[in-house]
Enzyme design. Sequence first.
Site, mmCIF file in Angstrom:
data_model
loop_
_atom_site.group_PDB
_atom_site.id
_atom_site.type_symbol
_atom_site.label_atom_id
_atom_site.label_comp_id
_atom_site.label_asym_id
_atom_site.label_seq_id
_atom_site.Cartn_x
_atom_site.Cartn_y
_atom_site.Cartn_z
ATOM 1 N N HIS A 13 -32.351 -12.515 26.003
ATOM 2 C CA HIS A 13 -31.190 -13.416 26.095
ATOM 3 C C HIS A 13 -31.282 -14.335 27.310
ATOM 4 O O HIS A 13 -30.551 -15.308 27.402
ATOM 5 C CB HIS A 13 -29.896 -12.598 26.125
ATOM 6 C CG HIS A 13 -29.613 -11.920 24.809
ATOM 7 N ND1 HIS A 13 -28.653 -12.371 23.940
ATOM 8 C CD2 HIS A 13 -30.205 -10.872 24.197
ATOM 9 C CE1 HIS A 13 -28.652 -11.610 22.849
ATOM 10 N NE2 HIS A 13 -29.584 -10.681 22.990
ATOM 11 N N ASP A 63 -29.854 -20.717 32.834
ATOM 12 C CA ASP A 63 -29.178 -19.823 31.896
ATOM 13 C C ASP A 63 -29.962 -19.770 30.604
ATOM 14 O O ASP A 63 -30.474 -20.800 30.159
ATOM 15 C CB ASP A 63 -27.759 -20.349 31.612
ATOM 16 C CG ASP A 63 -26.760 -19.228 31.468
ATOM 17 O OD1 ASP A 63 -27.158 -18.137 31.033
ATOM 18 O OD2 ASP A 63 -25.567 -19.444 31.785
HETATM 19 C C1 G6P Z 1 -26.011 -11.257 30.535
HETATM 20 C C2 G6P Z 1 -27.122 -10.382 30.033
HETATM 21 C C3 G6P Z 1 -26.575 -9.256 29.172
HETATM 22 C C4 G6P Z 1 -25.501 -8.516 29.926
HETATM 23 C C5 G6P Z 1 -24.416 -9.480 30.405
HETATM 24 C C6 G6P Z 1 -23.347 -8.795 31.240
HETATM 25 O O1 G6P Z 1 -25.434 -11.960 29.491
HETATM 26 O O2 G6P Z 1 -28.070 -11.137 29.317
HETATM 27 O O3 G6P Z 1 -27.597 -8.361 28.814
HETATM 28 O O4 G6P Z 1 -24.891 -7.513 29.140
HETATM 29 O O5 G6P Z 1 -25.027 -10.479 31.192
HETATM 30 O O6 G6P Z 1 -23.935 -8.154 32.339
HETATM 31 P P1 G6P Z 1 -23.633 -6.635 32.638
HETATM 32 O O7 G6P Z 1 -24.615 -6.251 33.703
HETATM 33 O O8 G6P Z 1 -22.221 -6.626 33.130
HETATM 34 O O9 G6P Z 1 -23.819 -5.898 31.353
#
Ligand code: G6P
Length: 490
Positions: free
Chosen positions: A157, A364
């Site tokens: 992602h 991003d």
């Molecule tokens: C980004 C990453 C995700 C992640 C999200 C939230 O979008 O690509 O994999 O879940 O951030 O981050 P966190 O560490 O709070 O899950």
Amino acid sequence: MSLVVVSNRVARGKVNEPMTGGLAAALLPVVEKSGAIWVGSSGRVRHGAQKEPFAEIEALGAGALAMLDLPAAHYGGYYEGFANSALWPALHSRADLIRASQQDYLSYREVNAFMARALLRFKKPDAVFWIQDYHFLALGAELRDLGVTQPIGFFLHTPWPARAIIEGVPHHRELVEAMLAYDLIGFQTEDDRESFLGYVSCDLGLEVENGVITSRHGTSRIAVFPIGIDPEKFATQAAKAASHPDVSRLRRSLNGEKLAIGVDRLDYSKGLINRIEAFDRMWTLQPALQRTVSLLQIATPSRGAIEAYGNLQNELAKLVSDVNGRLGEVDWTPIRYLNKGFSQTVLAGLYRTAQVGVVTPLHDGMNLVAKEYVAAQNPADPGVLVLSKFAGAANELDTALLVNPHDIDGMARTIAIALSMPLTERRMRWEAMMTKLRAGTIQQWFADFVEALQETRLDKAEDKAESPSPVAEAPTLVPLRSVNTGARYH
Ligand code: G6P
């Protein structure tokens, strides 16, 4: 086909709860409909010799949500350590922020191996595994070591950075070699895909032909699948949310002022400091704009135990209070700054209220807030998106006002232009963006990836049948139930 989707963070099916991060929010509606099993971390840890790794398994739409308590001894080294203090900064081209100990790396590998063992529970003959994001780069290799022969795909992602940056991650070679156990690796943009292929051919010296890498694991196909949203659903949600109390209170409080909105996790990749500085510059250079517009910046705290995130939170709080203290009036607060999350429904209503959406990350993978802001607009009077050219979304949303987030003056000028853009131009730009959003929905993304994964395996099975070496157990390939309109991937 029994699809098993794996990600560190999962979401429960409640639209009225705040959700952290684009990944979980984006996957929820499609996973729910697909009937897949979605496996991820429960956010809690397990101690010692508990036998059952699954803390909870619950129904999710037509499928199920299975949450694991990850091992306590390794959780910190995995999540705050290697995943978010080594990989995340590197993937976002912040080599200066890479912090990783050998122990963090070992914990990361342990958690990947732990997840692989837990997934064996779902290893049906017709299983297809789809692993998400940088938390699980080595999970495919671990599954193969446990004898899993079913198709395994991976989608990143985040961006994939230049070679010199990824080389700053300890054990980068071992990790990328492990990634090549995946049959299909998906990226958000062509640039990410090219950087990855460049690394593989230059650093690993492997053969790459037409986006297919040959390694000791066999072949991996590398392709691009830009993630989307469900624009129609978001538009309906936004229209309905107009009467939500939070949204009507916001509208009332504006007193005829215009509103710009920013919604981000509190993360250094999001360019929040530069954004606030750009507004400060705009109000200072064009004092006539003071009192006519304010910025609503929602910055949801995230990964707070990591030093870089704590530092950013302090720096931002100081900067916002400095700007508000210097420019504010008794009846005008330039920046409304909130450190909390909102549900998708409320966010949709807030986006629709704002004449300008500012999405200006330094880097991003995609940035779904940009897409959601567009989808939430009133077609008769749409707002303007100011978008960083370093967000993956800029490839599709090229009729947004694109900015360089490092150029504070340029951003200040562009935000002022957005605020005074005539209706005809706003509509023209918005319609062009909506056309793109409708052409690349989240449903399409999901279906395209799974279809490509199955095709990749079919190709492999054919190659093996032609070669004299012994054939491994062939997976059962069943056509997808969801709509497929041919391969958009490349
Ligand atoms: C980004 C990453 C995700 C992640 C999200 C939230 O979008 O690509 O994999 O879940 O951030 O981050 P966190 O560490 O709070 O899950």
